[in-house]
Design a protein around this motif. Structure first.
Motif, PDB file in Angstrom:
ATOM      1  N   ASP A  58       4.453 -56.506 -27.150  1.00  0.00           N
ATOM      2  CA  ASP A  58       3.228 -57.081 -26.591  1.00  0.00           C
ATOM      3  C   ASP A  58       3.497 -58.256 -25.658  1.00  0.00           C
ATOM      4  OD1 ASP A  58       1.483 -55.371 -28.090  1.00  0.00           O
ATOM      5  OD2 ASP A  58       1.887 -56.596 -29.852  1.00  0.00           O
ATOM      6  N   ASP A  59       4.737 -58.478 -25.289  1.00  0.00           N
ATOM      7  CA  ASP A  59       5.057 -59.638 -24.462  1.00  0.00           C
ATOM      8  C   ASP A  59       4.367 -59.605 -23.100  1.00  0.00           C
ATOM      9  OD1 ASP A  59       6.600 -60.646 -26.482  1.00  0.00           O
ATOM     10  OD2 ASP A  59       8.531 -60.174 -25.555  1.00  0.00           O
ATOM     11  N   TRP A  60       4.046 -58.410 -22.609  1.00  0.00           N
ATOM     12  CA  TRP A  60       3.389 -58.286 -21.305  1.00  0.00           C
ATOM     13  C   TRP A  60       1.906 -58.645 -21.355  1.00  0.00           C
ATOM     14  CZ3 TRP A  60      -0.734 -54.914 -20.804  1.00  0.00           C
ATOM     15  CH2 TRP A  60      -0.899 -53.972 -21.833  1.00  0.00           C
ATOM     16  N   LYS A  61       1.353 -58.700 -22.545  1.00  0.00           N
ATOM     17  CA  LYS A  61      -0.078 -58.937 -22.697  1.00  0.00           C
ATOM     18  C   LYS A  61      -0.426 -60.423 -22.555  1.00  0.00           C
ATOM     19  CE  LYS A  61      -0.789 -55.086 -25.946  1.00  0.00           C
ATOM     20  NZ  LYS A  61      -1.235 -54.716 -27.318  1.00  0.00           N
ATOM     21  N   ILE A  62      -1.699 -60.692 -22.376  1.00  0.00           N
ATOM     22  CA  ILE A  62      -2.201 -62.058 -22.473  1.00  0.00           C
ATOM     23  C   ILE A  62      -1.898 -62.567 -23.882  1.00  0.00           C
ATOM     24  CG2 ILE A  62      -4.278 -63.504 -22.414  1.00  0.00           C
ATOM     25  CD1 ILE A  62      -5.553 -61.147 -20.735  1.00  0.00           C
ATOM     26  N   SER A 115     -19.005 -69.406 -14.595  1.00  0.00           N
ATOM     27  CA  SER A 115     -19.875 -68.803 -15.601  1.00  0.00           C
ATOM     28  C   SER A 115     -19.349 -67.486 -16.163  1.00  0.00           C
ATOM     29  CB  SER A 115     -21.278 -68.587 -15.017  1.00  0.00           C
ATOM     30  OG  SER A 115     -21.216 -67.768 -13.868  1.00  0.00           O
ATOM     31  N   LYS A 116     -18.513 -66.779 -15.415  1.00  0.00           N
ATOM     32  CA  LYS A 116     -17.961 -65.505 -15.888  1.00  0.00           C
ATOM     33  C   LYS A 116     -16.528 -65.372 -15.402  1.00  0.00           C
ATOM     34  CE  LYS A 116     -19.329 -61.575 -14.050  1.00  0.00           C
ATOM     35  NZ  LYS A 116     -20.135 -60.366 -13.733  1.00  0.00           N
ATOM     36  N   ILE A 117     -15.603 -65.226 -16.345  1.00  0.00           N
ATOM     37  CA  ILE A 117     -14.183 -65.223 -15.998  1.00  0.00           C
ATOM     38  C   ILE A 117     -13.530 -63.943 -16.493  1.00  0.00           C
ATOM     39  CG2 ILE A 117     -11.982 -66.437 -16.235  1.00  0.00           C
ATOM     40  CD1 ILE A 117     -13.706 -68.927 -17.000  1.00  0.00           C
ATOM     41  N   GLU A 118     -13.024 -63.138 -15.585  1.00  0.00           N
ATOM     42  CA  GLU A 118     -12.226 -61.974 -15.946  1.00  0.00           C
ATOM     43  C   GLU A 118     -10.758 -62.391 -15.959  1.00  0.00           C
ATOM     44  OE1 GLU A 118     -12.893 -58.541 -13.554  1.00  0.00           O
ATOM     45  OE2 GLU A 118     -15.045 -58.432 -14.010  1.00  0.00           O
ATOM     46  N   VAL A 119     -10.054 -62.009 -17.005  1.00  0.00           N
ATOM     47  CA  VAL A 119      -8.638 -62.369 -17.119  1.00  0.00           C
ATOM     48  C   VAL A 119      -7.869 -61.155 -17.636  1.00  0.00           C
ATOM     49  CG1 VAL A 119      -9.096 -63.414 -19.389  1.00  0.00           C
ATOM     50  CG2 VAL A 119      -6.991 -63.957 -18.191  1.00  0.00           C
ATOM     51  N   ARG A 120      -6.754 -60.879 -16.981  1.00  0.00           N
ATOM     52  CA  ARG A 120      -5.992 -59.663 -17.312  1.00  0.00           C
ATOM     53  C   ARG A 120      -4.499 -59.945 -17.238  1.00  0.00           C
ATOM     54  NH1 ARG A 120      -9.407 -58.662 -13.446  1.00  0.00           N
ATOM     55  NH2 ARG A 120     -10.188 -56.668 -14.222  1.00  0.00           N
ATOM     56  N   PRO A 121      -3.686 -59.126 -17.880  1.00  0.00           N
ATOM     57  CA  PRO A 121      -2.238 -59.281 -17.763  1.00  0.00           C
ATOM     58  C   PRO A 121      -1.801 -59.140 -16.301  1.00  0.00           C
ATOM     59  CG  PRO A 121      -2.774 -57.783 -19.551  1.00  0.00           C
ATOM     60  CD  PRO A 121      -4.049 -58.017 -18.790  1.00  0.00           C
ATOM     61  N   THR A 122      -0.823 -59.941 -15.919  1.00  0.00           N
ATOM     62  CA  THR A 122      -0.336 -59.892 -14.545  1.00  0.00           C
ATOM     63  C   THR A 122       0.363 -58.579 -14.234  1.00  0.00           C
ATOM     64  OG1 THR A 122      -0.027 -62.290 -14.562  1.00  0.00           O
ATOM     65  CG2 THR A 122       1.126 -61.060 -12.837  1.00  0.00           C
ATOM     66  N   MET A 123       1.237 -58.133 -15.149  1.00  0.00           N
ATOM     67  CA  MET A 123       2.029 -56.932 -14.907  1.00  0.00           C
ATOM     68  C   MET A 123       2.002 -55.994 -16.107  1.00  0.00           C
ATOM     69  SD  MET A 123       5.346 -58.350 -12.769  1.00  0.00           S
ATOM     70  CE  MET A 123       5.876 -56.656 -12.444  1.00  0.00           C
ATOM     71  N   PRO A 124       0.951 -55.206 -16.247  1.00  0.00           N
ATOM     72  CA  PRO A 124       0.928 -54.239 -17.357  1.00  0.00           C
ATOM     73  C   PRO A 124       1.964 -53.139 -17.132  1.00  0.00           C
ATOM     74  CG  PRO A 124      -0.891 -53.852 -15.861  1.00  0.00           C
ATOM     75  CD  PRO A 124      -0.229 -55.112 -15.394  1.00  0.00           C
ATOM     76  N   PRO A 125       2.376 -52.448 -18.179  1.00  0.00           N
ATOM     77  CA  PRO A 125       3.338 -51.363 -18.021  1.00  0.00           C
ATOM     78  C   PRO A 125       2.802 -50.276 -17.104  1.00  0.00           C
ATOM     79  CG  PRO A 125       3.049 -51.920 -20.334  1.00  0.00           C
ATOM     80  CD  PRO A 125       1.985 -52.639 -19.579  1.00  0.00           C
ATOM     81  N   THR A 126       3.654 -49.698 -16.314  1.00  0.00           N
ATOM     82  CA  THR A 126       3.233 -48.590 -15.456  1.00  0.00           C
ATOM     83  C   THR A 126       3.090 -47.324 -16.284  1.00  0.00           C
ATOM     84  OG1 THR A 126       5.544 -48.145 -14.909  1.00  0.00           O
ATOM     85  CG2 THR A 126       4.324 -49.568 -13.400  1.00  0.00           C
ATOM     86  N   LYS A 127       2.139 -46.511 -15.922  1.00  0.00           N
ATOM     87  CA  LYS A 127       1.898 -45.285 -16.666  1.00  0.00           C
ATOM     88  C   LYS A 127       2.763 -44.147 -16.129  1.00  0.00           C
ATOM     89  CE  LYS A 127      -2.857 -46.497 -17.834  1.00  0.00           C
ATOM     90  NZ  LYS A 127      -4.283 -46.113 -17.758  1.00  0.00           N
TER      91      LYS A 127
END
Length: 240
Positions: A202-206, A228-240
């Motif tokens: 899970d190191d790639w996750k937030i 008021s609204k913040i979207e936050v995502r992993p920078t580099m998720p695994p490629t499929k």
């Protein structure tokens, strides 16, 4: 920049995962933090862990169920009675049942909506007067699933779409009282959610400390400015 020392925060579902990470970050800033759980034992144990790591008795655990309005009213009364104020409320408690609509049970649907959506309503409804007095901050933890639907996510999507919309409407209701309201919408986070066991995979996750840092940044922001609204995502998720 706002100073957080000696402010008082209530975090629902704060015994693990995102809520725990936010609690750690706030305690590091000198905030008195009350975490809640349906389990009194879990609430007490997590508060002890937070205090031990911080070497400071700033955390308090209280049993409360976000699905029960009276329970939420009770915990707010306890917080205000003990600390004489309530500055920040983080509505974090949540769960997920994932199944196709053919397999999803009525009980699973109700549990998801009651916890993830109605629980957020009960939390702000119980705390709104205290937050108006302190000109405080209400933060909900939604999800990218509150903007992006997926198969087998009907209950979870419905609850998180609801949280996102609900929070934005509450923001418009309360800003005239000096109460700031934001929703944070994380993507994949390294937690125990849905039976996951966090480890190196899970190191790639937030990470939960990343969201804790984000909440601190929000609370320290100049009162004139409101993300008021913040979207936050992993920078580099695994490629499929």
């Amino acid at each position: 920049m706002e100073t957080l020392k000696n402010k008082v925060a209530l975090i629902t579902g704060g015994t693990k995962g995102i809520g725990y990470g936010i609690a750690e970050a706030l305690i590091a800033q000198g905030v008195h933090v009350v975490i809640t759980s349906r389990s009194a034992e879990a609430a007490d144990e997590s508060a002890k862990m937070l205090n031990s790591r911080a070497k400071s008795p700033l955390a308090l655990g209280i049993k409360a169920d976000v699905r029960d309005f009276e329970s939420q009213q009770n915990v707010v009364r306890k917080v205000v009675s003990k600390y004489k104020q309530l500055d920040y409320v983080i509505a974090n408690a949540g769960l997920g049942h994932f199944a196709s609509i053919e397999e999803l049970s009525v009980e699973q649907w109700q549990d998801t909506i009651d916890t993830n959506l109605t629980g957020v309503f009960y939390t702000i409804k119980a705390s709104v007067e205290a937050l108006k007095k302190s000109k405080g901050y209400f933060i909900t933890i939604s999800s990218l699933a509150g903007a992006n639907f997926f198969a087998k996510g009907s209950a979870y999507n419905a609850s998180k779409f609801g949280v996102t919309g609900f929070t934005q409407s509450v923001m418009l209701d309360l800003r005239q009282h000096g109460v700031k309201v934001s929703t944070i919408m994380p993507g994949s986070v390294s937690t125990h959610f849905n039976g996951n066991e966090p480890d190196a995979k899970d190191d790639w996750k937030i990470q939960i400390e990343d969201l804790g840092e984000m909440v601190v940044d929000l609370l320290k922001m100049n009162p004139r400015t409101l993300p008021s609204k913040i979207e936050v995502r992993p920078t580099m998720p695994p490629t499929k």
